[in-house]
Design a protein around this motif. Structure first.
Motif, PDB file in Angstrom:
ATOM      1  N   GLY A 150       0.865  -0.901   0.051  1.00  0.00           N
ATOM      2  CA  GLY A 150      -0.391  -0.209   0.289  1.00  0.00           C
ATOM      3  C   GLY A 150       0.759   1.483  -0.218  1.00  0.00           C
ATOM      4  N   GLY A 151       2.317   1.233  -0.787  1.00  0.00           N
ATOM      5  CA  GLY A 151       2.597   2.385  -0.680  1.00  0.00           C
ATOM      6  C   GLY A 151       3.799   2.659  -0.100  1.00  0.00           C
ATOM      7  N   ARG A 152       3.701   1.797   1.184  1.00  0.00           N
ATOM      8  CA  ARG A 152       4.776   1.870   2.799  1.00  0.00           C
ATOM      9  C   ARG A 152       5.593   0.615   3.001  1.00  0.00           C
ATOM     10  NH1 ARG A 152       1.912   3.479   8.022  1.00  0.00           N
ATOM     11  NH2 ARG A 152       4.064   4.455   8.463  1.00  0.00           N
ATOM     12  N   MET A 153       6.805   0.625   2.715  1.00  0.00           N
ATOM     13  CA  MET A 153       7.894  -0.580   2.869  1.00  0.00           C
ATOM     14  C   MET A 153       7.636  -0.623   4.664  1.00  0.00           C
ATOM     15  SD  MET A 153       8.953  -0.346   0.082  1.00  0.00           S
ATOM     16  CE  MET A 153      10.237  -2.773   0.263  1.00  0.00           C
ATOM     17  N   VAL A 154       6.778  -2.580   4.473  1.00  0.00           N
ATOM     18  CA  VAL A 154       7.588  -3.285   5.165  1.00  0.00           C
ATOM     19  C   VAL A 154       7.708  -4.342   5.935  1.00  0.00           C
ATOM     20  CG1 VAL A 154       5.155  -4.954   6.898  1.00  0.00           C
ATOM     21  CG2 VAL A 154       3.970  -2.412   5.387  1.00  0.00           C
TER      22      VAL A 154
ATOM     23  N   LEU B 120       1.895  -8.950   5.854  1.00  0.00           N
ATOM     24  CA  LEU B 120       2.279  -7.171   5.966  1.00  0.00           C
ATOM     25  C   LEU B 120       0.849  -6.638   5.591  1.00  0.00           C
ATOM     26  CD1 LEU B 120       5.402  -8.213   3.685  1.00  0.00           C
ATOM     27  CD2 LEU B 120       4.870  -8.993   5.914  1.00  0.00           C
ATOM     28  N   ALA B 121       1.074  -5.731   6.739  1.00  0.00           N
ATOM     29  CA  ALA B 121      -0.653  -5.396   6.900  1.00  0.00           C
ATOM     30  C   ALA B 121       0.156  -3.373   6.843  1.00  0.00           C
ATOM     31  CB  ALA B 121      -1.520  -5.556   7.439  1.00  0.00           C
ATOM     32  N   ASN B 122      -0.719  -2.390   5.866  1.00  0.00           N
ATOM     33  CA  ASN B 122      -1.295  -0.608   6.391  1.00  0.00           C
ATOM     34  C   ASN B 122      -2.146  -1.054   6.153  1.00  0.00           C
ATOM     35  OD1 ASN B 122       0.308   1.646   6.078  1.00  0.00           O
ATOM     36  ND2 ASN B 122       0.040   1.730   4.228  1.00  0.00           N
ATOM     37  N   VAL B 123      -2.663  -1.034   7.959  1.00  0.00           N
ATOM     38  CA  VAL B 123      -4.413  -0.955   8.404  1.00  0.00           C
ATOM     39  C   VAL B 123      -4.630   0.111   9.184  1.00  0.00           C
ATOM     40  CG1 VAL B 123      -4.423  -3.025   7.553  1.00  0.00           C
ATOM     41  CG2 VAL B 123      -3.446  -3.039   9.436  1.00  0.00           C
TER      42      VAL B 123
ATOM     43  N   THR C  46      -9.833  -4.551   5.119  1.00  0.00           N
ATOM     44  CA  THR C  46      -9.590  -4.215   3.639  1.00  0.00           C
ATOM     45  C   THR C  46      -9.308  -3.283   3.311  1.00  0.00           C
ATOM     46  OG1 THR C  46     -10.851  -1.494   4.506  1.00  0.00           O
ATOM     47  CG2 THR C  46     -12.794  -3.349   4.331  1.00  0.00           C
ATOM     48  N   ALA C  47      -8.186  -2.972   4.025  1.00  0.00           N
ATOM     49  CA  ALA C  47      -6.898  -2.152   3.561  1.00  0.00           C
ATOM     50  C   ALA C  47      -5.570  -2.973   2.544  1.00  0.00           C
ATOM     51  CB  ALA C  47      -5.731  -1.426   4.912  1.00  0.00           C
ATOM     52  N   PRO C  48      -4.663  -2.147   2.398  1.00  0.00           N
ATOM     53  CA  PRO C  48      -3.661  -3.296   1.683  1.00  0.00           C
ATOM     54  C   PRO C  48      -3.004  -4.144   2.223  1.00  0.00           C
ATOM     55  CG  PRO C  48      -3.692  -1.328   1.138  1.00  0.00           C
ATOM     56  CD  PRO C  48      -4.651  -0.965   2.050  1.00  0.00           C
ATOM     57  N   THR C  49      -2.874  -5.797   1.737  1.00  0.00           N
ATOM     58  CA  THR C  49      -2.251  -6.923   2.885  1.00  0.00           C
ATOM     59  C   THR C  49      -1.594  -7.387   2.055  1.00  0.00           C
ATOM     60  OG1 THR C  49      -4.358  -8.104   2.978  1.00  0.00           O
ATOM     61  CG2 THR C  49      -3.706  -6.334   5.156  1.00  0.00           C
TER      62      THR C  49
END
Length: 514
Positions: free
Chosen positions: A48-52, A311-314, A411-414
């Motif tokens: 989702g545009g961030r490095m996890v 991996l999530a950006n939530v 519902t956010a990117p994972t």
């Protein structure tokens, strides 16, 4: 002028450490890495545009890296920004919570408030035992080349005989913990340290209780995650003169006259060298993935655990996350029985690394980066886990978090990583993240050592001796470098001592010590 050409296969933590130390000691070092970036399992992935951070997240034994940087004329503090965590981890059993702290008295007080004075005394006794085990094995085992039980006893010396006789290799960790904790929640909490090396507490020797002391000595938070540490080690090696070639997978290790003599890349290019350090999993060498069979094979039954990693950006709410969080299953024996049988547990323990939180932070306003881990069998080179198993596990994971009060916007990117993905990253492992499992009293002696069956070929990485984890991987890199330099020195000494007409002896470098 550089003395001795060395190829390092793989830019994981072990390979990076070897490269930096060998270059600092005058070797002509080239690192070849299949990926585009350093770190190996230590890596970050865009979600989702961030490095996890997608690999290891717990940073302990900071002094090992201080020593590596110091030996290269640098300072760790000048290359990474670290903060000592006040809270080691937050643990939850549905609505019940317990924190362990960097301050041991604070942990003892928290355990007393959570489970009573007797359990606090049990924690005090357990901590003393974990420290004793660590102190007994640190120098003679963790920081020395792989050994056998008799040699370990000799290394520990007369003063260590009492410790050697009480290393507790024949009792399982689970059983031993019952002697310290009557509360099943605390027994479960401290049994989880077996999973730090991908193993079951029901089959791991009680010796590995020492891992609890490693964490109690301090957990550090690195700005930018452990990927920043990998980049710092790469920069350190480059400043010593090491060269790096990325997107350069190795197809085979070249052996001339019975000795490692370089590598051949998938492109067909051959790079000659006097020695090779392989930072791939030893299972790949055992399976002949590099054109040679230089180590023992690791049977699938001996593999450590794999994992399902989300991996999530939530956006999250409810449960007060700290950096490291553990949400325990209600039935630990059943969980590990399922894993041992090659199945996903119906009720798994869930680990959550909240990467945007320091140890003392409150709620975050906005999306945050989470790494969520559930243990899985290392079957990535076979059928499992099936889509149905993954779906059931994901449902169980979300239920476990919800029962503890953590609300997540799913519902956010994972992104999901499975043992199949880890098998592609580390072939021949089935997705096992820690090499060989630490099951049975002899397991620690069965790990691949620094030397292999082929002279001039050495191993480094978290799947080799002394064990799994980022600090151990760095120690393996140091041991590989030390063995390489010692073997070369003994070869030079033998060459100088040879005289016409004398009786030649076998070179030390040709001894099979895989």
């Amino acid at each position: 002028m550089p003395d001795g050409r060395v190829i390092v296969i793989g830019a994981g933590i072990g390979g990076l450490t070897s490269a930096a130390l060998l270059a600092a000691r005058g070797c002509d070092v080239t690192v070849v890495e299949a990926a585009d970036t350093p770190g190996g399992k230590v890596r970050a992935i865009d979600v989702g545009g961030r490095m996890v951070e997608a690999g290891p997240t717990v940073f302990t034994l900071r002094e090992i890296f201080e020593e590596v940087f110091g030996e290269c004329g640098a300072s760790l503090d000048d290359h990474v920004v670290t903060q000592r965590a006040d809270i080691l981890a937050r643990h939850a059993w549905r609505e019940q919570r317990l924190d362990l702290y960097a301050d041991r008295q604070a942990s003892e007080d928290a355990i007393g408030a959570f489970a009573g004075a007797a359990e606090a005394r049990g924690y005090r006794d357990f901590s003393a035992e974990a420290r004793r085990l660590y102190d007994a094995l640190d120098r003679p085992f963790l920081r020395r080349t792989k050994t056998d039980p008799l040699t370990l006893g000799w290394r520990m010396g007369v003063g260590g005989l009492r410790d050697y006789a009480t290393l507790r290799p024949y009792s399982s960790m689970w059983r031993a913990l019952g002697g310290y904790f009557a509360d099943p929640r605390l027994r479960q909490l401290f049994a989880r340290y077996a999973t730090y090396c991908g193993s079951s507490p029901f089959r791991t020797p009680a010796t590995l209780m020492l891992i609890a002391h490693v964490e109690a000595r301090g957990v550090w938070l690195i700005e930018g995650g452990l990927s920043a540490l990998a980049s710092a080690l790469e920069g350190l090696a480059k400043r010593q003169g090491a060269r790096f070639r990325y997107a350069a997978p190795v197809s085979r290790i070249v052996v001339d006259n019975g000795r490692a003599a370089g590598v051949e890349l998938a492109s067909g290019e051959r790079i000659s060298a006097d020695s090779v350090v392989c930072n791939a999993d030893p299972a790949a060498l055992g399976d002949g993935r590099f054109g040679v069979t230089a180590t023992r094979r690791v049977p699938p039954a001996s593999r450590s655990l794999g994992a399902l990693v989300w991996l999530a950006n939530v956006q999250s709410d409810g449960f007060p996350l700290t950096r490291h969080n553990v949400f325990f299953s209600s039935d630990y024996p059943s969980e590990f029985a399922a894993l041992h049988a090659g199945r996903q547990p119906d009720d798994p323990t869930v680990y959550v690394c909240a990467q945007d939180r320091a140890a003392n932070e409150g709620q975050i306003d906005g999306p945050e980066r989470l790494q969520i881990i559930v243990n899985a069998p290392a079957t990535g080179d076979r059928a499992g886990p099936s889509p149905q198993e993954i779906e059931r596990c994901q449902h169980a994971m979300r239920t476990r978090l919800s029962q503890a009060g953590l609300s997540v916007d799913w519902t956010a990117p994972t992104k999901l990583l499975t043992p199949h993905d880890f098998e592609r990253l580390c072939p021949s492992t089935g997705g096992a993240l820690y090499g060989r499992a630490s099951h049975g009293w002899a397991a620690s002696f069965l790990r691949q050592g620094s030397r292999t069956r082929i002279p001039g070929l050495y191993c480094a990485g978290g799947s080799t001796h002394p064990g799994a984890g980022v600090p151990m991987a760095a120690l393996s890199g140091r041991l590989a470098a030390d063995c390489l330099l010692r073997d070369r020195a003994s070869t030079f000494a033998w060459t100088r001592a040879a005289m016409p007409g004398g009786t030649s002896t076998r070179r030390a470098e040709t001894v099979a010590t895989g």
